[in-house]
Design a protein around this motif. Structure first.
Motif, PDB file in Angstrom:
ATOM      1  N   ARG A 103       0.846  -1.189   0.000  1.00 10.29           N
ATOM      2  CA  ARG A 103       0.000   0.000   0.000  1.00 10.29           C
ATOM      3  C   ARG A 103       0.884   1.242   0.000  1.00 10.29           C
ATOM      4  O   ARG A 103       1.850   1.323   0.754  1.00 10.29           O
ATOM      5  N   ARG A 104       0.556   2.171  -0.847  1.00  6.40           N
ATOM      6  CA  ARG A 104       1.357   3.386  -0.995  1.00  6.40           C
ATOM      7  C   ARG A 104       0.436   4.564  -0.729  1.00  6.40           C
ATOM      8  O   ARG A 104      -0.381   4.919  -1.560  1.00  6.40           O
ATOM      9  N   GLY A 105       0.576   5.129   0.471  1.00  2.00           N
ATOM     10  CA  GLY A 105      -0.338   6.179   0.911  1.00  2.00           C
ATOM     11  C   GLY A 105      -0.115   7.501   0.210  1.00  2.00           C
ATOM     12  O   GLY A 105       0.789   7.656  -0.620  1.00  2.00           O
ATOM     13  N   ASP A 106      -0.977   8.458   0.547  1.00  2.11           N
ATOM     14  CA  ASP A 106      -0.851   9.801  -0.015  1.00  2.11           C
ATOM     15  C   ASP A 106       0.559  10.327   0.205  1.00  2.11           C
ATOM     16  O   ASP A 106       1.140  10.169   1.281  1.00  2.11           O
ATOM     17  N   GLY A 107       1.112  10.945  -0.811  1.00  4.64           N
ATOM     18  CA  GLY A 107       2.440  11.525  -0.678  1.00  4.64           C
ATOM     19  C   GLY A 107       3.565  10.578  -1.030  1.00  4.64           C
ATOM     20  O   GLY A 107       4.724  10.964  -1.092  1.00  4.64           O
ATOM     21  N   PHE A 108       3.237   9.310  -1.296  1.00  7.98           N
ATOM     22  CA  PHE A 108       4.268   8.323  -1.641  1.00  7.98           C
ATOM     23  C   PHE A 108       4.796   8.567  -3.051  1.00  7.98           C
ATOM     24  O   PHE A 108       5.994   8.495  -3.299  1.00  7.98           O
ATOM     25  N   ALA A 109       3.872   8.818  -3.974  1.00  9.26           N
ATOM     26  CA  ALA A 109       4.256   8.982  -5.386  1.00  9.26           C
ATOM     27  C   ALA A 109       3.789  10.337  -5.894  1.00  9.26           C
ATOM     28  O   ALA A 109       2.699  10.799  -5.550  1.00  9.26           O
ATOM     29  N   ARG A 110       4.600  10.965  -6.720  1.00  8.91           N
ATOM     30  CA  ARG A 110       4.240  12.274  -7.271  1.00  8.91           C
ATOM     31  C   ARG A 110       3.016  12.172  -8.185  1.00  8.91           C
ATOM     32  O   ARG A 110       2.976  11.334  -9.085  1.00  8.91           O
ATOM     33  N   GLY A 111       2.026  13.029  -7.912  1.00  9.00           N
ATOM     34  CA  GLY A 111       0.844  13.110  -8.768  1.00  9.00           C
ATOM     35  C   GLY A 111      -0.207  12.057  -8.512  1.00  9.00           C
ATOM     36  O   GLY A 111      -1.309  12.136  -9.045  1.00  9.00           O
ATOM     37  N   ILE A 112       0.121  11.031  -7.729  1.00  8.43           N
ATOM     38  CA  ILE A 112      -0.793   9.922  -7.451  1.00  8.43           C
ATOM     39  C   ILE A 112      -1.044   9.865  -5.942  1.00  8.43           C
ATOM     40  O   ILE A 112      -0.095   9.983  -5.153  1.00  8.43           O
ATOM     41  N   GLY A 113      -2.298   9.685  -5.532  1.00  3.89           N
ATOM     42  CA  GLY A 113      -2.600   9.565  -4.109  1.00  3.89           C
ATOM     43  C   GLY A 113      -2.511   8.122  -3.652  1.00  3.89           C
ATOM     44  O   GLY A 113      -1.671   7.353  -4.126  1.00  3.89           O
ATOM     45  N   ASP A 114      -3.403   7.761  -2.770  1.00  2.00           N
ATOM     46  CA  ASP A 114      -3.448   6.410  -2.211  1.00  2.00           C
ATOM     47  C   ASP A 114      -3.493   5.362  -3.328  1.00  2.00           C
ATOM     48  O   ASP A 114      -4.305   5.447  -4.246  1.00  2.00           O
ATOM     49  N   SER A 115      -2.615   4.362  -3.233  1.00  2.00           N
ATOM     50  CA  SER A 115      -2.580   3.349  -4.287  1.00  2.00           C
ATOM     51  C   SER A 115      -2.060   2.050  -3.696  1.00  2.00           C
ATOM     52  O   SER A 115      -1.551   2.014  -2.569  1.00  2.00           O
ATOM     53  N   VAL A 116      -2.182   0.985  -4.482  1.00  2.58           N
ATOM     54  CA  VAL A 116      -1.592  -0.287  -4.077  1.00  2.58           C
ATOM     55  C   VAL A 116      -0.838  -0.869  -5.260  1.00  2.58           C
ATOM     56  O   VAL A 116      -1.307  -0.820  -6.400  1.00  2.58           O
ATOM     57  N   ARG A 117       0.357  -1.349  -4.977  1.00  5.10           N
ATOM     58  CA  ARG A 117       1.114  -2.100  -5.982  1.00  5.10           C
ATOM     59  C   ARG A 117       1.122  -3.566  -5.570  1.00  5.10           C
ATOM     60  O   ARG A 117       1.200  -3.881  -4.389  1.00  5.10           O
ATOM     61  N   VAL A 118       1.069  -4.432  -6.575  1.00 10.44           N
ATOM     62  CA  VAL A 118       1.042  -5.872  -6.309  1.00 10.44           C
ATOM     63  C   VAL A 118       2.007  -6.577  -7.256  1.00 10.44           C
ATOM     64  O   VAL A 118       2.323  -6.062  -8.333  1.00 10.44           O
ATOM     65  N   GLU A 119       2.493  -7.732  -6.822  1.00 10.53           N
ATOM     66  CA  GLU A 119       3.154  -8.660  -7.747  1.00 10.53           C
ATOM     67  C   GLU A 119       2.078  -9.662  -8.128  1.00 10.53           C
ATOM     68  O   GLU A 119       1.671 -10.490  -7.310  1.00 10.53           O
ATOM     69  N   ASP A 120       1.590  -9.569  -9.352  1.00 14.77           N
ATOM     70  CA  ASP A 120       0.399 -10.334  -9.712  1.00 14.77           C
ATOM     71  C   ASP A 120       0.743 -11.814  -9.978  1.00 14.77           C
ATOM     72  O   ASP A 120       1.920 -12.201  -9.955  1.00 14.77           O
ATOM     73  N   PRO A 121      -0.257 -12.653 -10.187  1.00 10.47           N
ATOM     74  CA  PRO A 121       0.021 -14.095 -10.328  1.00 10.47           C
ATOM     75  C   PRO A 121       0.921 -14.445 -11.512  1.00 10.47           C
ATOM     76  O   PRO A 121       1.499 -15.525 -11.548  1.00 10.47           O
ATOM     77  N   LEU A 122       1.049 -13.523 -12.479  1.00  7.30           N
ATOM     78  CA  LEU A 122       1.918 -13.766 -13.626  1.00  7.30           C
ATOM     79  C   LEU A 122       3.319 -13.188 -13.398  1.00  7.30           C
ATOM     80  O   LEU A 122       4.180 -13.328 -14.259  1.00  7.30           O
ATOM     81  N   GLY A 123       3.515 -12.506 -12.251  1.00  8.35           N
ATOM     82  CA  GLY A 123       4.811 -11.917 -11.935  1.00  8.35           C
ATOM     83  C   GLY A 123       4.966 -10.467 -12.353  1.00  8.35           C
ATOM     84  O   GLY A 123       6.056  -9.910 -12.268  1.00  8.35           O
ATOM     85  N   PHE A 124       3.874  -9.837 -12.812  1.00 13.91           N
ATOM     86  CA  PHE A 124       3.945  -8.447 -13.246  1.00 13.91           C
ATOM     87  C   PHE A 124       3.670  -7.499 -12.081  1.00 13.91           C
ATOM     88  O   PHE A 124       2.826  -7.784 -11.234  1.00 13.91           O
ATOM     89  N   PRO A 125       4.367  -6.355 -12.058  1.00 13.24           N
ATOM     90  CA  PRO A 125       4.049  -5.323 -11.074  1.00 13.24           C
ATOM     91  C   PRO A 125       2.850  -4.501 -11.552  1.00 13.24           C
ATOM     92  O   PRO A 125       2.968  -3.700 -12.480  1.00 13.24           O
ATOM     93  N   TYR A 126       1.708  -4.710 -10.945  1.00 16.78           N
ATOM     94  CA  TYR A 126       0.496  -3.953 -11.275  1.00 16.78           C
ATOM     95  C   TYR A 126       0.239  -2.931 -10.174  1.00 16.78           C
ATOM     96  O   TYR A 126       0.515  -3.185  -8.996  1.00 16.78           O
ATOM     97  N   GLU A 127      -0.308  -1.787 -10.561  1.00 17.81           N
ATOM     98  CA  GLU A 127      -0.688  -0.754  -9.581  1.00 17.81           C
ATOM     99  C   GLU A 127      -2.133  -0.347  -9.836  1.00 17.81           C
ATOM    100  O   GLU A 127      -2.585  -0.308 -10.991  1.00 17.81           O
TER     101      GLU A 127
END
Ligand code: FE2
Length: 357
Positions: A103-127
């Protein structure tokens, strides 16, 4: 092939569209020359470590982040979801499947607020994110409009060794199939999947993976793509044109594939079609149909099948590749032009025009 995807029991997040890619590049100045000076993407923000770019018609902060790093790779395929609560849903959905989440809270990434990044079942980084900083939509800034203007982010394309497995996972996540490529046994070789009302937000291509095959931006018209070719010729970088321009069979889009300074592949794309009705028909192409990849029957260069970019895990390390093992499938794909036909066996030339050519 196996379809051992664990189906989550909690609701999937409501995904709106592909929104941006976080791309690691090894020389920020060279990448800026490619994406800003050549392709004309618009800079929302930049510093010595990263450049945030958007297409002409975009109103969210960015469609592409170029981030300086030691290994060229894709760090995230980011999707916008419909509500802030859908970020919670995404986190719970992937956690239930046993995927690593961050979980990447507000202020973690420029221009983007609360978000979640995952390593998906295929191995891809999805946000997945909803909250985002709005910026000026440049649609009517014709003073900025270039002859090869990129107007929207259109889609991602991902390489995975087991396309049927990936298809199952993405269909569970709510993606719908617009087109696919199969053989006579029903085996799927590639699939185009959408959330927004176009042919795709992402596609799965068979091969060693997980890897990022390309990111695609759209133009208004075909002539905008021709201008990019002419400009690359004038700049003496025609060797960075990998494939095209041409007309796809799948998606019907007019296309061009070019390579950035790190070898990341970018597609320029226009004129696919509307897919928003609930009963939009899926188009299935025969893997032997020589017009599926290029409507004019032009050969596909081997590098387009074999080369792709690494993807990163959530620690920023390259994901190990799973080698595609189905040799017969590989032979059909790589040797497509040797095995393919333009007309089905027995079909006369010109049959579909009602005349003998
Ligand atoms: Fe594409």
């Amino acid at each position: 092939m196996a379809t051992d995807i664990i189906t989550a029991t909690v609701p999937a997040p409501d995904i709106v569209r592909c929104a941006y890619m976080d791309l690691v590049v090894t020389d920020l100045a060279k990448s800026r020359a490619f994406y800003v000076d050549l392709l004309g993407l618009h800079v929302t923000y930049e510093d010595e470590d990263a450049i945030y770019l958007r297409s002409l018609e975009e109103f969210i902060h960015h469609n592409l982040v170029l981030r300086k790093g030691p290994v060229a790779a894709a760090a995230a395929f980011a999707y916008r979801v419909r509500t802030p609560g859908d970020v919670d849903k995404a986190e719970a959905y992937f956690a239930e499947m046993g995927c690593r989440t961050e979980r990447r809270g507000d202020g973690f990434a420029r221009g983007i607020g609360d978000s979640v990044r995952v390593e998906d079942p295929l191995g891809f980084p999805y946000e997945f994110f909803y909250e985002v900083e709005h910026v000026e939509r440049l649609t009517q800034r014709y003073d900025l409009y270039s002859a090869g203007e990129l107007v929207r982010l259109d889609h991602f394309n991902q390489v995975t060794p087991d396309v049927p497995r990936g298809r199952k996972y993405l269909e569970d996540l709510g993606f719908r199939v617009s087109e696919d490529i199969k053989d006579s046994n029903g085996v799927t070789y590639a699939v185009w999947m959408h959330r927004k009302q176009t042919v795709h937000d992402t596609a799965l291509t068979g091969g060693d993976g997980p890897r990022m095959h390309h990111i695609a931006f759209s133009t208004h018209e075909k002539h905008n793509i021709i201008q990019i070719c002419d400009k690359m010729g004038a700049l003496r970088i025609s060797d960075r044109i990998e494939r095209g321009p041409g007309r796809h069979g799948v998606s019907n889009a007019f296309y061009l594939y070019i390579l950035d300074p790190d070898g990341h592949r970018v597609e320029i794309y226009t004129q696919d079609y509307y897919t928003g009705d609930p009963d939009n028909p899926t188009i299935t192409w025969d893997v032997h149909d020589n017009q599926r990849r290029d409507w004019w029957g032009n050969p596909v260069v081997p590098s387009w099948y074999s080369e792709a970019s690494l993807v990163l895990d959530l620690d920023g390390n390259p994901q190990p590749l799973v080698i595609r093992t189905d040799s017969s499938e590989l032979a059909v794909t790589v040797g497509a032009d040797g095995f393919a036909y333009t007309r089905e066996p027995g079909e006369e030339r010109g049959f579909k025009l009602g005349t003998q050519l």
